[in-house]
Motif scaffolding. Sequence first.
Motif, PDB file in Angstrom:
ATOM      1  N   ILE A 337       0.753  -1.216   0.015  1.00  0.00           N
ATOM      2  CA  ILE A 337      -0.035  -0.021   0.052  1.00  0.00           C
ATOM      3  C   ILE A 337       0.917   1.188   0.024  1.00  0.00           C
ATOM      4  O   ILE A 337       1.656   1.346   0.537  1.00  0.00           O
ATOM      5  CB  ILE A 337      -0.894   0.080   1.228  1.00  0.00           C
ATOM      6  CG1 ILE A 337      -1.727  -1.167   1.541  1.00  0.00           C
ATOM      7  CG2 ILE A 337      -1.986   1.342   1.033  1.00  0.00           C
ATOM      8  CD1 ILE A 337      -2.759  -1.529   0.561  1.00  0.00           C
ATOM      9  N   LEU A 338       0.524   2.252  -1.002  1.00  0.00           N
ATOM     10  CA  LEU A 338       1.305   3.431  -0.845  1.00  0.00           C
ATOM     11  C   LEU A 338       0.229   4.655  -0.380  1.00  0.00           C
ATOM     12  O   LEU A 338      -0.858   4.619  -1.026  1.00  0.00           O
ATOM     13  CB  LEU A 338       1.478   3.785  -2.226  1.00  0.00           C
ATOM     14  CG  LEU A 338       2.547   5.308  -2.714  1.00  0.00           C
ATOM     15  CD1 LEU A 338       3.661   5.406  -1.748  1.00  0.00           C
ATOM     16  CD2 LEU A 338       2.548   5.656  -4.198  1.00  0.00           C
ATOM     17  N   VAL A 339       0.667   5.057   0.669  1.00  0.00           N
ATOM     18  CA  VAL A 339      -0.156   6.035   1.256  1.00  0.00           C
ATOM     19  C   VAL A 339       0.251   7.602   0.792  1.00  0.00           C
ATOM     20  O   VAL A 339       1.559   7.832   1.157  1.00  0.00           O
ATOM     21  CB  VAL A 339      -0.388   6.041   2.705  1.00  0.00           C
ATOM     22  CG1 VAL A 339      -1.413   7.156   3.362  1.00  0.00           C
ATOM     23  CG2 VAL A 339      -0.863   4.588   3.162  1.00  0.00           C
ATOM     24  N   ASP A 369       1.750  -4.083   3.894  1.00  0.00           N
ATOM     25  CA  ASP A 369       3.201  -3.580   3.765  1.00  0.00           C
ATOM     26  C   ASP A 369       2.781  -2.064   3.146  1.00  0.00           C
ATOM     27  O   ASP A 369       2.834  -1.948   1.942  1.00  0.00           O
ATOM     28  CB  ASP A 369       3.999  -4.534   2.971  1.00  0.00           C
ATOM     29  CG  ASP A 369       5.172  -3.991   2.843  1.00  0.00           C
ATOM     30  OD1 ASP A 369       5.720  -3.217   3.535  1.00  0.00           O
ATOM     31  OD2 ASP A 369       6.177  -4.380   1.842  1.00  0.00           O
ATOM     32  N   TRP A 370       3.109  -1.067   4.002  1.00  0.00           N
ATOM     33  CA  TRP A 370       2.716   0.294   3.617  1.00  0.00           C
ATOM     34  C   TRP A 370       4.173   1.061   3.442  1.00  0.00           C
ATOM     35  O   TRP A 370       4.917   0.949   4.275  1.00  0.00           O
ATOM     36  CB  TRP A 370       1.765   1.169   4.160  1.00  0.00           C
ATOM     37  CG  TRP A 370       2.148   1.005   5.645  1.00  0.00           C
ATOM     38  CD1 TRP A 370       1.454   0.308   6.549  1.00  0.00           C
ATOM     39  CD2 TRP A 370       2.824   2.019   6.441  1.00  0.00           C
ATOM     40  NE1 TRP A 370       1.726   0.747   8.015  1.00  0.00           N
ATOM     41  CE2 TRP A 370       2.753   1.756   7.792  1.00  0.00           C
ATOM     42  CE3 TRP A 370       3.543   2.983   6.112  1.00  0.00           C
ATOM     43  CZ2 TRP A 370       3.440   2.466   8.771  1.00  0.00           C
ATOM     44  CZ3 TRP A 370       4.315   3.980   6.995  1.00  0.00           C
ATOM     45  CH2 TRP A 370       4.006   3.522   8.487  1.00  0.00           C
ATOM     46  N   VAL A 371       4.152   2.022   2.409  1.00  0.00           N
ATOM     47  CA  VAL A 371       5.082   3.220   2.460  1.00  0.00           C
ATOM     48  C   VAL A 371       4.494   4.511   2.091  1.00  0.00           C
ATOM     49  O   VAL A 371       3.123   4.488   1.890  1.00  0.00           O
ATOM     50  CB  VAL A 371       6.129   3.030   1.343  1.00  0.00           C
ATOM     51  CG1 VAL A 371       7.011   1.802   1.744  1.00  0.00           C
ATOM     52  CG2 VAL A 371       5.417   2.871   0.072  1.00  0.00           C
ATOM     53  N   THR A 372       5.100   5.585   2.704  1.00  0.00           N
ATOM     54  CA  THR A 372       4.421   6.932   2.481  1.00  0.00           C
ATOM     55  C   THR A 372       5.236   7.959   1.831  1.00  0.00           C
ATOM     56  O   THR A 372       6.302   7.739   1.440  1.00  0.00           O
ATOM     57  CB  THR A 372       4.139   7.451   3.963  1.00  0.00           C
ATOM     58  OG1 THR A 372       5.526   7.697   4.699  1.00  0.00           O
ATOM     59  CG2 THR A 372       3.361   6.697   4.799  1.00  0.00           C
ATOM     60  N   VAL A 373       4.317   8.891   1.056  1.00  0.00           N
ATOM     61  CA  VAL A 373       5.111   9.891   0.309  1.00  0.00           C
ATOM     62  C   VAL A 373       4.393  11.056   0.859  1.00  0.00           C
ATOM     63  O   VAL A 373       2.999  11.288   0.792  1.00  0.00           O
ATOM     64  CB  VAL A 373       4.725   9.616  -1.202  1.00  0.00           C
ATOM     65  CG1 VAL A 373       5.218  10.887  -2.022  1.00  0.00           C
ATOM     66  CG2 VAL A 373       5.657   8.558  -1.730  1.00  0.00           C
ATOM     67  N   ASP A 374       4.968  12.226   1.007  1.00  0.00           N
ATOM     68  CA  ASP A 374       4.605  13.654   1.629  1.00  0.00           C
ATOM     69  C   ASP A 374       5.645  14.758   1.310  1.00  0.00           C
ATOM     70  O   ASP A 374       6.655  14.594   2.037  1.00  0.00           O
ATOM     71  CB  ASP A 374       4.140  13.659   2.904  1.00  0.00           C
ATOM     72  CG  ASP A 374       3.373  14.818   3.324  1.00  0.00           C
ATOM     73  OD1 ASP A 374       3.863  15.846   2.735  1.00  0.00           O
ATOM     74  OD2 ASP A 374       2.167  14.816   4.060  1.00  0.00           O
ATOM     75  N   GLU A 390       8.961   8.557   1.207  1.00  0.00           N
ATOM     76  CA  GLU A 390       9.606   8.200  -0.101  1.00  0.00           C
ATOM     77  C   GLU A 390       9.211   9.269  -1.067  1.00  0.00           C
ATOM     78  O   GLU A 390       8.528  10.210  -0.778  1.00  0.00           O
ATOM     79  CB  GLU A 390       9.155   7.006  -0.606  1.00  0.00           C
ATOM     80  CG  GLU A 390       9.357   5.682   0.352  1.00  0.00           C
ATOM     81  CD  GLU A 390      10.748   5.197   0.513  1.00  0.00           C
ATOM     82  OE1 GLU A 390      11.479   5.648  -0.216  1.00  0.00           O
ATOM     83  OE2 GLU A 390      11.157   4.817   1.897  1.00  0.00           O
ATOM     84  N   SER A 391       9.978   9.373  -2.000  1.00  0.00           N
ATOM     85  CA  SER A 391       9.762  10.141  -3.206  1.00  0.00           C
ATOM     86  C   SER A 391       8.718   9.501  -4.234  1.00  0.00           C
ATOM     87  O   SER A 391       8.633   8.220  -4.268  1.00  0.00           O
ATOM     88  CB  SER A 391      10.840  10.364  -4.240  1.00  0.00           C
ATOM     89  OG  SER A 391      11.850  11.048  -3.203  1.00  0.00           O
ATOM     90  N   LEU A 402      -2.160  -1.089  -4.286  1.00  0.00           N
ATOM     91  CA  LEU A 402      -3.164   0.201  -3.770  1.00  0.00           C
ATOM     92  C   LEU A 402      -2.460   1.402  -3.458  1.00  0.00           C
ATOM     93  O   LEU A 402      -1.536   1.763  -2.620  1.00  0.00           O
ATOM     94  CB  LEU A 402      -4.398  -0.175  -3.061  1.00  0.00           C
ATOM     95  CG  LEU A 402      -5.405   0.693  -2.321  1.00  0.00           C
ATOM     96  CD1 LEU A 402      -6.251   0.999  -3.794  1.00  0.00           C
ATOM     97  CD2 LEU A 402      -6.164   0.150  -1.360  1.00  0.00           C
ATOM     98  N   VAL A 403      -3.004   2.597  -4.214  1.00  0.00           N
ATOM     99  CA  VAL A 403      -2.617   3.838  -3.673  1.00  0.00           C
ATOM    100  C   VAL A 403      -3.828   4.598  -2.930  1.00  0.00           C
ATOM    101  O   VAL A 403      -4.618   4.560  -3.568  1.00  0.00           O
ATOM    102  CB  VAL A 403      -1.815   4.770  -4.780  1.00  0.00           C
ATOM    103  CG1 VAL A 403      -1.621   5.947  -4.614  1.00  0.00           C
ATOM    104  CG2 VAL A 403      -0.876   3.998  -5.483  1.00  0.00           C
ATOM    105  N   ILE A 404      -3.423   5.170  -1.794  1.00  0.00           N
ATOM    106  CA  ILE A 404      -4.512   5.758  -0.998  1.00  0.00           C
ATOM    107  C   ILE A 404      -3.996   7.454  -1.203  1.00  0.00           C
ATOM    108  O   ILE A 404      -2.907   7.523  -0.353  1.00  0.00           O
ATOM    109  CB  ILE A 404      -4.584   5.388   0.482  1.00  0.00           C
ATOM    110  CG1 ILE A 404      -4.580   4.023   0.663  1.00  0.00           C
ATOM    111  CG2 ILE A 404      -5.678   6.283   1.227  1.00  0.00           C
ATOM    112  CD1 ILE A 404      -4.591   3.398   1.981  1.00  0.00           C
TER     113      ILE A 404
END
Length: 442
Positions: A337-339, A369-374, A390-391, A402-404
């Motif tokens: 999951i990309l948040v 299993d998630w990572v974040t972008v901000d 992350e970038s 899935l992208v949230i």
Amino acid sequence: MKTNTLEQLDAILIEKLNTKNATIGVVGLGYVGLPLAVEKAKAGFTVIGFDVQEEKVNNVNEGINYIGDVLPADLEALVASGKLKATSDYSFIKDVDAVAICVPTPLDIYKQPNMSYVESSAKAIAANYTKGTLIVLESTTYPGTTEELIKPILESAGMICGEDFFLAYSPERVDPGNKDFNTKNTPKVVGGITESCTKVAAAMYRAVLDGDVHEVSSPAVAEMEKLLENTFRNINVALANEMAILCHKMGIDIWEVIDAAATKPYGFMPFYPGPGLGGHCIPIDPWYLTWKAREYNYHTKLIETAGEINDSMPDFVVQRCAEILNNQGKALNGSKILVLGVAYKKDIDDYRESPVLPILKRLKGSGADWVTVDPFIPVFKLDGEIIKTESLTNDILAQSDLVIIATNHSNLDYEKIVNNSKAILDTRNSVSNYIGDNIYKI
């Protein structure tokens, strides 16, 4: 030399405020205190900022900005000119003519007000202030705080409120990231213990701000006014969130419904659903009122129900994630999951009370299993762990099941997101201009 009569104290301080000869203190150099200190210094006052965190004190004294609503060039220039300095030594309270308390008022685990920061600040002021000083509480709190908590602490020093010193409440109205309204031009509400307290406090704000200063009859009115503002928003967002859940079950687009309702020129104000409420005000302030209401044997049913609805939205988001993945023949457990977004609202670096944090916790608890972008937050803390964001790349999008879209930052490349994602859960209606089978809404 300060005098002993109320009329002389009143006149002397107002004259010093009107001529910008007063020295003003600000206790707490966070999201509220630092912008306020900067505006007071820009207005021509000599300002001393107080904070228990040495890192903030050092940053201010070095002209290093750490608050988004403050222009770095303004801070640097004010420090260089000597108009603004910071210290952790509260004995310098003796040198100020007026002081504002801008410290946090969080909730404890039982959703009861934690007044320890306000109380310790009041005690530090009581140990050092002099006759004729104006003290204004700006921290959001429950009605009665100024009179029931602050006033007795200050009077323990041997001086009498309204005779020897002035005490008032004026709620902060900071909206981080707002491009139209800021500390300088947002109207102020002021309520003092006595008429003289109100008059002196109003004079200070009129000497600093461009916005109107509205005087009310007591601190309790000003304290309740702030809670009404944020409770109003909390309840209306809860209605939008509940409608979003119902519309999802009925197969109706809630965003289209709101846009249609907003065409009515009277009787309707649009509020929008989302992954939950964040920030230090709207999700927290109404609970001050529910806590205080118990003292009067009153149960604030509507406020508490609204809080429960808003608090449940992270669960609804994770439920929608499971539904979307299930339609693809995948389980939430083990999915990537990309948040997008950690901040509680768009285009700011503030993640206090962000609804993204409980979403991440629930995803982890479900085995995802998630990572974040901000782009505004390079690192953040979750349950004591420092996490690096992350970038946003084509690869990180393509590798995600899935992208949230949790925070609708303006500088996110939404076309790239739509074109490279297997599935998108848009909690903010950010990609409404795009068409694709991979786009889902809450």
